[in-house]
Design an enzyme around this catalytic site. Structure first.
Site, short mmCIF file in Angstrom:
data_model
loop_
_atom_site.label_atom_id
_atom_site.label_comp_id
_atom_site.label_asym_id
_atom_site.label_seq_id
_atom_site.Cartn_x
_atom_site.Cartn_y
_atom_site.Cartn_z
N GLY A 49 0.76 -1.24 0.00
CA GLY A 49 0.00 0.00 0.00
C GLY A 49 0.79 1.29 0.00
N ASP A 104 1.03 3.15 4.71
CA ASP A 104 -0.07 3.80 4.00
C ASP A 104 -1.15 4.26 4.97
OD1 ASP A 104 -0.81 1.17 4.63
OD2 ASP A 104 -1.65 0.71 2.67
N ASP A 107 -4.83 1.73 11.06
CA ASP A 107 -6.24 1.50 11.35
C ASP A 107 -6.35 1.07 12.81
OD1 ASP A 107 -8.92 0.68 9.56
OD2 ASP A 107 -8.59 -0.70 11.21
N LYS A 135 -6.70 6.45 11.10
CA LYS A 135 -8.10 6.45 11.52
C LYS A 135 -8.10 6.47 13.05
CE LYS A 135 -9.77 3.54 7.71
NZ LYS A 135 -10.27 2.20 7.36
N ASP A 163 -5.67 -0.48 -1.85
CA ASP A 163 -6.49 -1.33 -2.73
C ASP A 163 -7.79 -1.78 -2.09
OD1 ASP A 163 -5.22 -3.11 -0.82
OD2 ASP A 163 -5.89 -4.75 -2.09
#
Ligand code: 5GP
Length: 181
Positions: A49, A104, A107, A135, A163
């Site tokens: 990523g 990238d 999370d 996030k 992706d």
């Protein structure tokens, strides 16, 4: 009007346009250039990523530095599998060197936490995290993220290297999954 793209069976709408991404990448690169002045860091970019982010970030870095691409487990579909593999492709001696991990997106933070633990066993002089996206609402572990380009809501995103099931990496903008139904 929102720009909508179809990636496999799902629709995504532009959420972060390319010029905003570029401005934030430049801002973070300048911060690194300043804070690492006089040092020669190794950037470890996490595949797949981060390949687009790493390419843009590194071209704004003016420090003498090395870059290596490492690989970890990746998402299958739109939810985390929870499986994390070992770091592969670490072919530089990082002992005594300052490391900047280029990721990238953070999370839950579990991938980064695991990576930090593994990298520490190689005795680098320091480790910092540089992520394109974070996030904050999903973070499950206590992570010190020194460099972050953009904070985003909990939605699933694609583009600019990220992706959906292998597709959608090749866009300049970042897109968010549209509401289903
Ligand atoms: P974590 O371990 O922090 O939960 O997950 C980090 C990894 O999950 C990222 O490196 C990325 O591969 C994947 N990931 C997390 N959120 C998203 C998302 O919204 N879109 C995509 N494409 N991948 C994501």
């Amino acid at each position: 009007m929102d720009k909508i793209i179809q990636v496999k069976d799902k629709r995504f709408a532009v959420s972060i346009p390319s010029d905003r991404i570029q401005a934030e990448v430049k801002r973070v690169a300048e911060q690194i250039n300043k804070e690492y002045e006089g040092q020669s860091p190794i950037f470890l970019a996490v595949l797949n990523g981060s390949f687009v982010f790493a390419a843009d970030l590194l071209r704004e870095i003016t420090l003498p530095c090395e870059v290596s691409f490492v690989r970890l487990a990746s998402y299958q579909g739109v939810s985390t599998t929870g499986t994390i593999r070992e770091i592969m492709g670490l072919n530089l001696d990082i002992t005594g060197r300052p490391i900047i991990i280029v990721e990238d997106i953070v999370d839950t933070g579990l991938t980064m936490a695991h990576m930090l633990e593994t990298l520490k066993t190689h005795n680098p002089s320091s480790i910092d995290i540089c992520t394109l996206l974070l996030k904050p609402g999903k973070l499950q572990v206590d992570l010190d993220i020194r460099y972050c380009c953009l904070q985003i809501p909990n939605d699933f995103i694609v583009g600019y290297g990220l992706d959906y099931d292998g597709f959608g990496r090749n866009t300049k903008d970042i897109y968010t999954l549209c509401d289903e139904g």
